[in-house]
Design a protein around this motif. Structure first.
Motif, PDB file in Angstrom:
ATOM      1  N   ALA A 178       0.825  -1.208   0.000  1.00  0.00           N
ATOM      2  CA  ALA A 178       0.000   0.000   0.000  1.00  0.00           C
ATOM      3  C   ALA A 178       0.857   1.254   0.000  1.00  0.00           C
ATOM      4  N   LEU A 179       2.102   1.116   0.520  1.00  0.00           N
ATOM      5  CA  LEU A 179       3.016   2.260   0.619  1.00  0.00           C
ATOM      6  C   LEU A 179       4.326   1.914  -0.070  1.00  0.00           C
ATOM      7  N   LEU A 180       4.752   2.798  -0.978  1.00  0.00           N
ATOM      8  CA  LEU A 180       6.045   2.647  -1.643  1.00  0.00           C
ATOM      9  C   LEU A 180       6.899   3.866  -1.311  1.00  0.00           C
ATOM     10  N   ILE A 181       8.083   3.605  -0.745  1.00  0.00           N
ATOM     11  CA  ILE A 181       9.033   4.676  -0.458  1.00  0.00           C
ATOM     12  C   ILE A 181      10.166   4.581  -1.464  1.00  0.00           C
ATOM     13  N   ALA A 182      10.406   5.667  -2.199  1.00  0.00           N
ATOM     14  CA  ALA A 182      11.473   5.709  -3.204  1.00  0.00           C
ATOM     15  C   ALA A 182      12.494   6.747  -2.760  1.00  0.00           C
ATOM     16  N   ASP A 183      13.679   6.287  -2.348  1.00  0.00           N
ATOM     17  CA  ASP A 183      14.704   7.171  -1.798  1.00  0.00           C
ATOM     18  C   ASP A 183      15.728   7.520  -2.873  1.00  0.00           C
ATOM     19  N   GLU A 184      15.577   8.698  -3.474  1.00  0.00           N
ATOM     20  CA  GLU A 184      16.483   9.175  -4.536  1.00  0.00           C
ATOM     21  C   GLU A 184      16.689   8.095  -5.611  1.00  0.00           C
ATOM     22  N   PRO A 185      15.625   7.498  -6.137  1.00  0.00           N
ATOM     23  CA  PRO A 185      15.813   6.342  -7.029  1.00  0.00           C
ATOM     24  C   PRO A 185      16.338   6.702  -8.409  1.00  0.00           C
ATOM     25  N   THR A 186      16.381   7.986  -8.757  1.00  0.00           N
ATOM     26  CA  THR A 186      16.825   8.357 -10.104  1.00  0.00           C
ATOM     27  C   THR A 186      18.074   9.220 -10.103  1.00  0.00           C
ATOM     28  N   THR A 187      18.651   9.491  -8.918  1.00  0.00           N
ATOM     29  CA  THR A 187      19.777  10.424  -8.831  1.00  0.00           C
ATOM     30  C   THR A 187      20.972   9.971  -9.660  1.00  0.00           C
ATOM     31  N   ALA A 188      21.255   8.672  -9.676  1.00  0.00           N
ATOM     32  CA  ALA A 188      22.450   8.169 -10.362  1.00  0.00           C
ATOM     33  C   ALA A 188      22.187   7.804 -11.822  1.00  0.00           C
ATOM     34  N   LEU A 189      20.993   8.116 -12.334  1.00  0.00           N
ATOM     35  CA  LEU A 189      20.622   7.681 -13.674  1.00  0.00           C
ATOM     36  C   LEU A 189      20.750   8.807 -14.697  1.00  0.00           C
ATOM     37  N   ASP A 190      20.963   8.422 -15.952  1.00  0.00           N
ATOM     38  CA  ASP A 190      20.924   9.390 -17.044  1.00  0.00           C
ATOM     39  C   ASP A 190      19.544  10.031 -17.128  1.00  0.00           C
ATOM     40  N   VAL A 191      19.506  11.195 -17.763  1.00  0.00           N
ATOM     41  CA  VAL A 191      18.266  11.967 -17.761  1.00  0.00           C
ATOM     42  C   VAL A 191      17.130  11.235 -18.483  1.00  0.00           C
ATOM     43  N   THR A 192      17.421  10.512 -19.554  1.00  0.00           N
ATOM     44  CA  THR A 192      16.357   9.803 -20.263  1.00  0.00           C
ATOM     45  C   THR A 192      15.885   8.594 -19.461  1.00  0.00           C
ATOM     46  N   THR A 193      16.822   7.884 -18.817  1.00  0.00           N
ATOM     47  CA  THR A 193      16.444   6.752 -17.966  1.00  0.00           C
ATOM     48  C   THR A 193      15.661   7.254 -16.761  1.00  0.00           C
ATOM     49  N   GLN A 194      16.075   8.393 -16.195  1.00  0.00           N
ATOM     50  CA  GLN A 194      15.351   8.985 -15.081  1.00  0.00           C
ATOM     51  C   GLN A 194      13.901   9.270 -15.471  1.00  0.00           C
ATOM     52  N   ALA A 195      13.702   9.830 -16.649  1.00  0.00           N
ATOM     53  CA  ALA A 195      12.351  10.144 -17.109  1.00  0.00           C
ATOM     54  C   ALA A 195      11.508   8.875 -17.230  1.00  0.00           C
ATOM     55  N   GLN A 196      12.123   7.787 -17.691  1.00  0.00           N
ATOM     56  CA  GLN A 196      11.400   6.520 -17.816  1.00  0.00           C
ATOM     57  C   GLN A 196      11.000   5.964 -16.450  1.00  0.00           C
ATOM     58  N   ILE A 197      11.912   6.049 -15.467  1.00  0.00           N
ATOM     59  CA  ILE A 197      11.616   5.530 -14.131  1.00  0.00           C
ATOM     60  C   ILE A 197      10.537   6.376 -13.461  1.00  0.00           C
ATOM     61  N   LEU A 198      10.617   7.697 -13.612  1.00  0.00           N
ATOM     62  CA  LEU A 198       9.579   8.568 -13.039  1.00  0.00           C
ATOM     63  C   LEU A 198       8.215   8.254 -13.650  1.00  0.00           C
ATOM     64  N   VAL A 212       2.755   6.965  -2.378  1.00  0.00           N
ATOM     65  CA  VAL A 212       4.182   6.961  -2.711  1.00  0.00           C
ATOM     66  C   VAL A 212       4.868   8.125  -2.009  1.00  0.00           C
ATOM     67  N   MET A 213       5.913   7.804  -1.244  1.00  0.00           N
ATOM     68  CA  MET A 213       6.791   8.823  -0.689  1.00  0.00           C
ATOM     69  C   MET A 213       8.057   8.835  -1.536  1.00  0.00           C
ATOM     70  N   PHE A 214       8.335   9.965  -2.153  1.00  0.00           N
ATOM     71  CA  PHE A 214       9.464  10.077  -3.076  1.00  0.00           C
ATOM     72  C   PHE A 214      10.458  11.071  -2.502  1.00  0.00           C
ATOM     73  N   VAL A 215      11.637  10.578  -2.135  1.00  0.00           N
ATOM     74  CA  VAL A 215      12.680  11.414  -1.533  1.00  0.00           C
ATOM     75  C   VAL A 215      13.596  11.929  -2.638  1.00  0.00           C
ATOM     76  N   THR A 216      13.834  13.239  -2.680  1.00  0.00           N
ATOM     77  CA  THR A 216      14.648  13.820  -3.747  1.00  0.00           C
ATOM     78  C   THR A 216      15.256  15.142  -3.304  1.00  0.00           C
ATOM     79  N   HIS A 217      16.282  15.596  -4.026  1.00  0.00           N
ATOM     80  CA  HIS A 217      16.824  16.943  -3.786  1.00  0.00           C
ATOM     81  C   HIS A 217      16.543  17.854  -4.975  1.00  0.00           C
ATOM     82  N   ASP A 218      15.836  17.359  -5.987  1.00  0.00           N
ATOM     83  CA  ASP A 218      15.684  18.050  -7.261  1.00  0.00           C
ATOM     84  C   ASP A 218      14.247  18.519  -7.464  1.00  0.00           C
TER      85      ASP A 218
END
Length: 543
Positions: A178-198, A212-218
């Motif tokens: 019921a709850l998904l926590i995503a801790d900076e899951p795209t920080t280390a990825l290329d911009v196109t891969t990041q867009a796909q994961i988001l 969904v709790m999404f942790v990010t600095h961006d």
């Protein structure tokens, strides 16, 4: 979502004290927020803000020396902090799951993908191997992995970063939490891969109605996915509310600073850069890697740098942009003879460095320096900053007294106290270490600086400071910079010209205005479309 509905997750006055002697008393202090089913809540802040600490507290993953001293974490009305470990284990994985920043560290390198996902189901009671196997295949297909029937038998190190992150998401979804926590899951990825994961996380969240709790600095990422936002600074919440309000009407100065730090396009004086003397002339440069092969198979051939030509003038910044595997970092290493080339010319001040022996090139190396991606890995932890900054000059015949004087000047030039001379790299933050790396590169008065992903591992505000520093140093010292990055936002901010690399070739080049406003190559168009927050930020929307 009904705002009056009982929250899926409620954090109430949570405080987690830090060990004595650190720079503040609490990792997080009296923080409160709600997360409802069917929404995405972004927790935003820089390193050290406490955002990941909160996520780990929810999952029961805090280290032993950190114990909450007050507050509650209510998940479906039950206080997670009051649960026994056995009770928490039942919730973890089944009802709530986490996706980590670095999937290669979170996945077992000795287990096949199939076994790692199936293990989650087996631990939580699914004993039928056939059911587990069928579910693994469905999950891998659901998260968009290619050829799941074969990929499930692969080991994590055989997969790309984006594929590993999709495997982590598949594991998290195995029991339909019921709850998904995503801790900076795209920080280390290329911009196109990041867009796909988001896009994948958004799609799954809507389809399954998860919270969904999404942790990010961006904040660019926030603009793409968030319903609501919690902004954290030094362990406290400084602002929270609807994402649209935080993005367009931020109330707290810290929120405004984070938004202002999002890379943006600058107007460059292309005429001034074009008038500098020609410093570097690269002609038909080639580098090919070969691996594998045997009696029954051909070796794998990768043309990392494939017949590349370009010029660079003094005082000019050339951005080399592309995803992992495009060849951009190999190009940078070839220019500085850190990697031997297979053919072509690298004319530096009119002299071809390619055929020079190591001893013959030594006198020229001081004029061509590199700033690396990971400042901690590139700085010797056993040496003081002073030793790091003076070794090069002393080896090139400069007296130690003069080398020390200049090193202290350089530390102040890059925004550090001269007293940093006597400290060790591990005593500094990531941004400060990168400043030390820049100072080291400048210690020999280089005319060319190659910056290889030199800000990709930094928080956006620290990233903005380092970019501003590089631009200021360039104006003062008239050095030429080759700036290697996977982030077109950064290239637009700092570069006079941009060269887009794809599979070892430069497929498009020109001033930022030309590349962004009228991209000719499909790959460039794809990179631009993938920029996070493109439709929100007024400075980026013009791209």
């Amino acid at each position: 979502m009904n705002a009056q509905a009982t929250p899926l997750l409620r954090v109430e006055n949570l405080s987690i004290p830090l060990p004595a002697g650190l720079d503040r008393e609490f990792a997080v202090e009296k923080i409160s927020y709600n997360l409802h089913a069917g929404e995405i809540l972004c927790i935003v802040g820089e390193s050290g803000s406490g955002k990941s600490m909160t996520a780990n507290a929810i999952m029961g993953l805090l280290p032993e020396y950190l114990t909450p001293s007050g507050g509650r974490i209510l998940f479906r009305g039950k206080d997670l902090l009051a649960m026994r470990e056995s009770e928490l284990e039942q919730e973890r994985g089944r009802s709530m799951a986490m996706v980590f920043q670095e999937p290669l560290s979170a996945l077992n390198p000795l287990m096949k993908v199939r076994d790692q996902i199936a293990e989650v189901m087996e631990v939580h009671g699914e004993r039928n191997a056939e059911v587990r196997d069928r579910r693994v295949l469905d999950l891998l297909e659901y998260v968009g992995l290619p050829d799941p029937a074969n990929l499930r038998d692969a080991y994590p190190f055989r997969l790309s970063g984006g594929q590993r992150q999709r495997v982590m998401i598949a594991m998290a979804l195995a029991l339909e939490p019921a709850l998904l926590i995503a801790d900076e899951p795209t920080t280390a990825l290329d911009v196109t891969t990041q867009a796909q994961i988001l896009d994948l996380i958004r799609r799954i969240q809507k389809a399954q109605g998860m919270g969904v709790m999404f942790v990010t600095h961006d904040f660019g990422v926030v603009a793409d996915i968030a319903d609501r936002v919690v902004v954290m600074e030094r362990g406290v919440i400084v602002e929270q509310g609807l994402a649209a309000d935080a993005l367009n009407r931020p109330q707290h100065p810290y929120t405004r600073r984070l938004i202002a730090a999002v890379p943006h396009r600058e107007v460059h004086d292309a005429k001034a850069a074009a008038e500098g003397d020609l410093l570097l002339d690269v002609k038909n440069l080639r580098k090919t890697y070969r691996s594998g092969g045997g009696f029954f198979s051909k070796p794998r051939v990768v043309k990392a740098v494939n017949d590349i030509s370009f010029t660079l003038r003094r005082g000019e910044t050339l951005g080399v942009v592309g995803e992992s595997g495009s060849g951009k970092s190999t190009l940078g290493r070839c220019l500085l003879k850190l990697t031997e080339v297979d053919g072509g010319q690298v004319l530096f001040r009119g002299r071809d460095v390619v055929p020079l022996s190591a001893s013959a090139f030594r006198s020229m190396r001081r004029h061509m320096q590199m700033v690396f991606q990971d400042p901690f890995a590139s700085l010797n932890p056993r040496q003081t900053v002073g030793r790091i900054l003076t070794d090069g000059p002393v080896a090139n015949g400069i007296s130690y007294a003069e080398a020390e004087r200049k090193a202290r000047e350089l530390l102040e030039l890059v925004g550090l106290e001269s007293s940093a001379f006597d400290r060790y790299p591990q005593e500094f933050s990531g941004g400060q270490r990168q400043r030390v790396g820049i100072a080291r590169a400048l210690a020999l008065d280089p005319e060319l600086l190659v910056a290889d992903e030199s800000v990709s591992a930094l928080d956006v505000s620290v990233q903005a400071q380092v970019l501003e520093l590089l631009q200021d140093l360039q104006r003062r010292l008239n050095i030429a910079i080759i700036f290697i990055t996977h982030d077109l936002r950064i290239a637009a901010q700092i570069c006079d010209r941009i060269a887009v690399m794809y599979r070892g070739e430069i497929v498009e080049s020109g001033p930022p205005e030309q590349v962004f406003d009228a991209p000719q190559h499909a790959y460039t168009q794809q990179l631009i479309t993938a920029i996070p927050g493109l439709r929100w930020n007024p400075r980026l929307a013009v791209l």
